[in-house]
Design a protein around this motif. Sequence first.
Motif, mmCIF file in Angstrom:
data_model
loop_
_atom_site.group_PDB
_atom_site.id
_atom_site.type_symbol
_atom_site.label_atom_id
_atom_site.label_comp_id
_atom_site.label_asym_id
_atom_site.label_seq_id
_atom_site.Cartn_x
_atom_site.Cartn_y
_atom_site.Cartn_z
ATOM 1 N N VAL A 246 0.856 -1.190 0.000
ATOM 2 C CA VAL A 246 0.000 0.000 0.000
ATOM 3 C C VAL A 246 0.889 1.237 0.000
ATOM 4 O O VAL A 246 1.738 1.395 0.884
ATOM 5 C CB VAL A 246 -0.921 0.024 1.246
ATOM 6 C CG1 VAL A 246 -1.936 1.162 1.128
ATOM 7 C CG2 VAL A 246 -1.630 -1.318 1.420
ATOM 8 N N GLY A 247 0.725 2.124 -0.977
ATOM 9 C CA GLY A 247 1.508 3.355 -1.032
ATOM 10 C C GLY A 247 1.867 3.691 -2.464
ATOM 11 O O GLY A 247 1.757 2.844 -3.360
ATOM 12 N N GLY A 248 2.327 4.938 -2.654
ATOM 13 C CA GLY A 248 2.632 5.375 -4.014
ATOM 14 C C GLY A 248 3.994 6.035 -4.133
ATOM 15 O O GLY A 248 4.319 6.621 -5.159
ATOM 16 N N GLY A 249 4.814 5.917 -3.094
ATOM 17 C CA GLY A 249 6.136 6.543 -3.120
ATOM 18 C C GLY A 249 7.223 5.553 -3.512
ATOM 19 O O GLY A 249 6.946 4.392 -3.833
ATOM 20 N N ASP A 250 8.491 6.017 -3.457
ATOM 21 C CA ASP A 250 9.622 5.160 -3.832
ATOM 22 C C ASP A 250 9.640 3.871 -3.029
ATOM 23 O O ASP A 250 9.892 2.798 -3.579
ATOM 24 C CB ASP A 250 10.951 5.907 -3.615
ATOM 25 C CG ASP A 250 11.238 6.878 -4.747
ATOM 26 O OD1 ASP A 250 10.636 6.745 -5.825
ATOM 27 O OD2 ASP A 250 12.058 7.788 -4.540
ATOM 28 N N SER A 251 9.376 3.957 -1.710
ATOM 29 C CA SER A 251 9.501 2.719 -0.915
ATOM 30 C C SER A 251 8.466 1.701 -1.335
ATOM 31 O O SER A 251 8.779 0.506 -1.409
ATOM 32 C CB SER A 251 9.384 2.911 0.592
ATOM 33 O OG SER A 251 9.447 4.170 0.985
#
Length: 326
Positions: free
Chosen positions: A158-163
């Motif tokens: 879950v998420g939309g950043g680099d990590s």
Amino acid sequence: MAEMEHELDLLVVGAGPTGLFAAYYAGFRGMSVALVDALPEPGGQVTAMYPEKMIFDVAGFPAVRGRDLVASLVEQAEQYGPLFLLGRPAVSLSDVDDGLLVDVGEGDRVRARAVLITAGIGEFSPRPLPAGDEWAGRGLVHFIPELSAHDGHDVVVVGGGDSAFDWALALHPVARSVTLVHRRTRFRAHAGLVSKVEELGVPLVVPAEVSEIRGDERGLSEVEIDVEGDRRVLPAQTVVAALGFTADLGPIEGWGLALEKRSILVDTTMRTNRPRVYAAGDVAAYPGKVKLIATGFGEAATAVNNIAVELNPDAHLFPGHSTNLT
Ligand SMILES: Cc1cc2nc3c(=O)[nH]c(=O)nc-3n(C[C@H](O)[C@H](O)[C@H](O)COP(=O)(O)OP(=O)(O)OC[C@H]3O[C@@H](n4cnc5c(N)ncnc54)[C@H](O)[C@@H]3O)c2cc1C
């Protein structure tokens, strides 16, 4: 459990790259040493934020993966058998006869002749996943110390950043399936990273939010997501909530140290304004400071050699050459 008091020459607060190298160096200088870190794994920002990324500016390594650098630092430190107190925050610092006493939680204390603070940007707190943080430790994770623990799992990131994209990329070869869920249609992650994940065929479900995580006492088994009002259920034994971290110096700000913004002021020996308390790495501030792993390594050596002299005025500041050990 009975409360413990450990007695050592040096307590290093923070087991990031700087603290790990300082622990090696303190062992090399003949000191007994303990490392305390609020995180359950060593490696600081590298472990928490970019273990799978290649690092290109650590001296001696044209390229090194974050997790490999941390593993080597741990191996190097372990030559001298430091005491690792992980998953324990350093809470308070007080003066006692001939040293300092640090409360490391759960009633345990470390009595040390000197303290080196290598607390980086502070204690990390992962941003919670509102629809399921109660599953933390039972299938929901915020970062992944060991990829093989998710071997054969269905994973929802879950998420939309680099990590988020780094984890999708890293987990793809070991997991049975990887799906990335993000609440917006646009990603904060670097476009090149997004393309790599797309090329692997990882489904990117957007705009979507996790509405419920379900499972039983053995762990989680499925994730319900809301895709613009439609409910979908994905099988999952692992959910990676890659929603970022907040960092905070927390209790250290109350230790009576001279601070500048969120860093501790030090002199050229890495000494702070408190006797026998030193700081190095990202947390240490002086004019011209550059916050990098390489800088932290040099500061760790400077701090530990100066601590050696402070604890034993007959000791030399220059440690001798490590090559003489063979
Ligand atoms: C995405 C990203 C990419 C990066 N890339 C590079 C790069 O390519 N090259 C480079 O040189 N640098 C890079 N950096 C910066 C580098 O990671 C830092 O300079 C380095 O981690 C600093 O190491 P440190 O040991 O001083 O602090 P940290 O790595 O921040 O470690 C500090 C540790 O202290 C612990 N801690 C804090 N407060 C307490 C407390 N009260 N009690 C117990 N423990 C505590 C924390 O849990 C943490 O584990 C990058 C950083 C990020 C975020």
